[in-house]
Scaffold this active site. Structure first.
Site, mmCIF file in Angstrom:
data_model
loop_
_atom_site.group_PDB
_atom_site.id
_atom_site.type_symbol
_atom_site.label_atom_id
_atom_site.label_comp_id
_atom_site.label_asym_id
_atom_site.label_seq_id
_atom_site.Cartn_x
_atom_site.Cartn_y
_atom_site.Cartn_z
ATOM 1 N N GLY A 163 0.613 -1.144 0.112
ATOM 2 C CA GLY A 163 0.079 0.061 0.024
ATOM 3 C C GLY A 163 1.002 1.342 -0.137
ATOM 4 O O GLY A 163 1.858 1.442 -0.336
ATOM 5 N N CYS A 164 0.176 2.290 0.447
ATOM 6 C CA CYS A 164 0.866 3.799 0.456
ATOM 7 C C CYS A 164 1.970 4.183 0.979
ATOM 8 O O CYS A 164 2.668 4.855 0.685
ATOM 9 C CB CYS A 164 -0.213 4.843 0.736
ATOM 10 N N PHE A 165 2.266 3.320 2.207
ATOM 11 C CA PHE A 165 3.661 3.686 2.821
ATOM 12 C C PHE A 165 4.926 3.075 1.974
ATOM 13 O O PHE A 165 5.974 3.355 2.311
ATOM 14 C CB PHE A 165 3.666 3.149 4.352
#
Length: 389
Positions: A163-165
């Site tokens: 995901g976004c991290f």
């Protein structure tokens, strides 16, 4: 006889891991945010849901996004109507798309990075590939190795569904690889395609609608290595320190689940609050050893999960509006491209710094921070040192 410590010393690089090149790529299909609600509700046969459409229009208007790039065109969606329903079984169709498109888009970005680097691809020793979609065996790392014609003994690392991290994660891994393997040159690729998350609107799950208003497709690639070759390799940023942490009391803040209907996302409303509440602690841990406590004196690269996160971080830390300029520019021009976003921002910042005649790649400043925020809620922190232009 040579000792183990002598062998270890010989294996390590002397200098810090350095970003030596950056390349980016997007699908050709560009979607204007102002007209996207009309397109989205028409293609999903949801035009009768007028109240929901008005909500979605407001989400898009407040998103601070001008345009996004998407692999999914009107033609592709018409050929695959199951993607346009809210929870129709559609994983096979989605998988067939992303297992091809994710490595292909990644290759496009990688070719640009390798060209800027200026060295033969045979000198790439390691590959890190990151994507939120398209779990497959052999993976996207293998497919990219074949597409680029890399050596078969390149050491590969595949990261799925972080995901976004994960834009911060790939930098952390690349740093460790470059600094602990003398002469290593690491190709880092983040390639994100939203075909796995696109779906029609639901009256009861508005967090899904938030994703439809924010997510876009894109790939970014870096070459990372320590001890750059003088006159041959040109450093862009040095990576000095990294950390990863799980924010306290944040379970369920950002979740993604792979289902027959594709990848579903679930967001709590207070994600911006959780991020802003924990950001100061991360900054103190990162910059206290450097005797830096004025966070307006450093350059900023933050994953633009949405404008509310950036707004609350700015407010919490008293940041000047220009600190997030590069971050907001990428959000505006590309949307939220998950792991690839922060790498796009690195590229934007070094290019604008050169165009404006500033003295360093980091907006004329020496030190900077890169943040990744994503499922967990997980926070990645990278301390960067800029390079003189």
């Amino acid at each position: 006889m040579v000792s183990v410590s002598e062998i270890r010393k010989a294996q390590r690089a002397e200098g810090p891991a350095t970003i030596l090149a950056i390349g980016t790529a997007t699908p050709a299909n560009c979607v204007e945010q102002s007209t996207y609600p009309d397109f989205y509700f028409k293609i999903t046969n949801s035009e009768h849901k007028t109240v929901l459409k008005e909500k979605f229009q407001r989400m898009c208007d407040k998103s601070m996004i001008k345009r996004r790039y998407m692999y999914l065109t009107e033609e592709i969606l018409k050929e695959n109507p199951s993607l346009c329903e809210y929870m129709a079984p559609s994983l096979d169709a989605r998988q067939d798309m992303v297992v091809v498109e994710v490595p292909r888009l990644g290759k496009e970005a990688a070719v640009k990075a390798i060209k800027e680097w200026g060295q033969p691809k045979s000198k790439i020793t390691h590959l890190i590939f990151c994507t939120t979609s398209g779990v497959d065996m052999p993976g996207a790392d293998y497919q990219l190795t074949k597409l680029l014609g890399l050596r078969p003994y390149v050491k590969r690392y595949m990261m799925y569904q972080q995901g976004c991290f994960a834009g911060g994660t790939v930098l952390r891994l690349a740093k460790d690889l470059a600094e602990n393997n003398k002469g290593a040159r690491v190709l880092v690729v983040c390639s994100e395609v939203t075909a796995v998350t696109f779906r029609g609107p639901s009256d009861t799950h508005l967090d899904s609608l938030v994703g439809q208003a924010l997510f876009g497709d894109g790939a970014a690639a870096l070459i990372v290595g320590s001890d750059p070759l003088p006159e041959i390799e040109k450093p862009i940023f040095e990576m000095v320190w990294t950390a990863q942490t799980i924010a306290p009391d944040s379970e369920g803040a950002i979740d993604g689940h792979l289902r027959e209907a594709g990848l579903t996302f679930h967001l709590l409303k207070d994600v911006p609050g959780i991020v802003s509440k924990n950001i100061n602690k991360a900054l103190v841990e990162a910059f206290q050893p450097l005797n830096i406590d004025d966070y307006n004196s450093i350059f900023w690269i933050a994953h633009p999960g949405g404008p509310a996160i950036l707004d609350q971080v700015e407010e919490k830390l008293g940041l000047k509006p220009e600190k997030m300029k590069a971050t907001r520019e990428v959000l505006s021009e590309y949307g939220n491209m998950s792991s690839a976003c922060v790498l796009f921002i690195l590229d934007e910042m070094r290019k604008k710094s050169a165009q404006q005649g500033l003295k360093t790649t980091g907006e004329g400043l020496d030190w900077g921070v890169l943040f990744g925020f994503g499922p967990g809620l997980t926070i990645e922190t990278v301390v960067l040192h800029s390079v003189a232009i």
